[in-house]
Design a protein around this motif. Structure first.
Motif, mmCIF file in Angstrom:
data_model
loop_
_atom_site.group_PDB
_atom_site.id
_atom_site.type_symbol
_atom_site.label_atom_id
_atom_site.label_comp_id
_atom_site.label_asym_id
_atom_site.label_seq_id
_atom_site.Cartn_x
_atom_site.Cartn_y
_atom_site.Cartn_z
ATOM 1 N N VAL A 1 21.844 -17.607 -32.817
ATOM 2 C CA VAL A 1 22.290 -18.542 -33.856
ATOM 3 C C VAL A 1 21.627 -19.899 -33.638
ATOM 4 O O VAL A 1 21.144 -20.536 -34.577
ATOM 5 C CB VAL A 1 23.826 -18.688 -33.846
ATOM 6 N N LEU A 2 21.593 -20.329 -32.383
ATOM 7 C CA LEU A 2 20.944 -21.596 -32.043
ATOM 8 C C LEU A 2 19.486 -21.596 -32.497
ATOM 9 O O LEU A 2 19.017 -22.555 -33.122
ATOM 10 C CB LEU A 2 21.023 -21.843 -30.539
ATOM 11 N N GLN A 3 18.767 -20.524 -32.187
ATOM 12 C CA GLN A 3 17.348 -20.463 -32.546
ATOM 13 C C GLN A 3 17.156 -20.467 -34.061
ATOM 14 O O GLN A 3 16.189 -21.041 -34.567
ATOM 15 C CB GLN A 3 16.718 -19.223 -31.922
ATOM 16 N N GLU A 4 18.074 -19.850 -34.781
ATOM 17 C CA GLU A 4 17.996 -19.863 -36.251
ATOM 18 C C GLU A 4 18.167 -21.277 -36.790
ATOM 19 O O GLU A 4 17.453 -21.701 -37.706
ATOM 20 C CB GLU A 4 19.062 -18.936 -36.839
ATOM 21 N N ILE A 5 19.116 -22.016 -36.222
ATOM 22 C CA ILE A 5 19.340 -23.399 -36.651
ATOM 23 C C ILE A 5 18.102 -24.247 -36.376
ATOM 24 O O ILE A 5 17.652 -25.016 -37.223
ATOM 25 C CB ILE A 5 20.573 -23.995 -35.937
ATOM 26 N N LEU A 6 17.529 -24.091 -35.176
ATOM 27 C CA LEU A 6 16.339 -24.864 -34.808
ATOM 28 C C LEU A 6 15.138 -24.494 -35.673
ATOM 29 O O LEU A 6 14.320 -25.349 -36.008
ATOM 30 C CB LEU A 6 16.008 -24.643 -33.333
#
Length: 234
Positions: free
Chosen positions: A204-209
């Motif tokens: 999820v973090l990587q998607e946001i970034l």
């Protein structure tokens, strides 16, 4: 160089704050607020072992497999948390940031972006920088020159996996925010939900970034809060 120094200082300051918040005021003395012994070197070794497991190194399993380069880069960020913590145990964030800049090195080993069958034959060479990092972390010494060698080897590993400084910085800021978020939501107590609607929080973090590479620290925390609320709503 000034911009790079500012980013380096920011990372060390954030790591010091994360350690303060997570472990309490005595973490530089090697103990958490709960009295648990801290061993940053062992953390480096174990995270590097996880990185190595992103290679298909086992001769008895998945022998035609390759590498998970995306995960390897995430593991490098996790290792960076602990390399910084070991430095911060010995010096203030400004001094540590300057040392980190001075020790940046390139690597003679470069991981391939796409794996070929021929790469299986040179896997020992490809693993060498990471195993050297593990070996250094296991040396029990307080010598200041050891920390310099550890940092040099870390930067060689960063270069070997094809990460730029800016990519390391961006992923570190993201992972630091996620770690703070985890602590706030009960990670240490075991009440935190790591899988959000079928996706691990790291994903999820990587998607946001990926959607917003220039997102600020506070905005990133807000975005994580919004995603977590959707995943845990009853």
């Amino acid at each position: 160089m000034i911009d790079k120094l500012k980013k380096m200082e920011e990372m060390f300051a954030l790591q010091a704050r994360l350690n303060d918040d997570t472990n309490g005021p005595k973490w530089r003395e090697g103990v958490t607020k709960q009295g648990k012994v801290i061993n940053w070197r062992r953390c480096i070794v174990m995270e590097t072992a996880e990185l190595i497991d992103s290679f298909s190194w086992k001769h008895w399993k998945n022998i035609e497999g390759g590498i998970d380069l995306k995960n390897i880069r995430i593991e490098m960020v996790d290792i960076w948390h602990f390399v910084m913590s070991e430095a911060l145990r010995r010096m203030d964030p400004g001094e540590a940031a300057k040392l980190a800049l001075q020790t940046m090195r390139e690597s003679a080993v470069k991981l391939p972006e796409s794996w070929s069958r021929a790469d299986n034959a040179r896997i020992e060479t490809l693993l060498e920088p990471f195993e050297d990092l593990m070996a250094l972390a296991l040396i029990k010494t307080q010598d200041a020159s050891w920390l310099k060698l550890l940092m040099e080897k870390f930067w060689e590993c960063v270069d070997a996996v094809g990460m730029s400084f800016d990519e390391l910085y961006r992923l570190y800021i993201g992972k630091n925010a996620l770690n703070q978020f985890r602590q706030k939501h009960g990670y240490k107590e075991g009440t935190y939900t790591k899988v959000w609607n079928g996706r691990e929080d790291n994903a999820v973090l990587q998607e946001i970034l990926a959607k917003n590479p220039d997102i600020g620290y506070d905005a990133l925390l807000d975005a994580l809060e919004a995603e977590y609320a959707k995943a845990t709503e009853r």
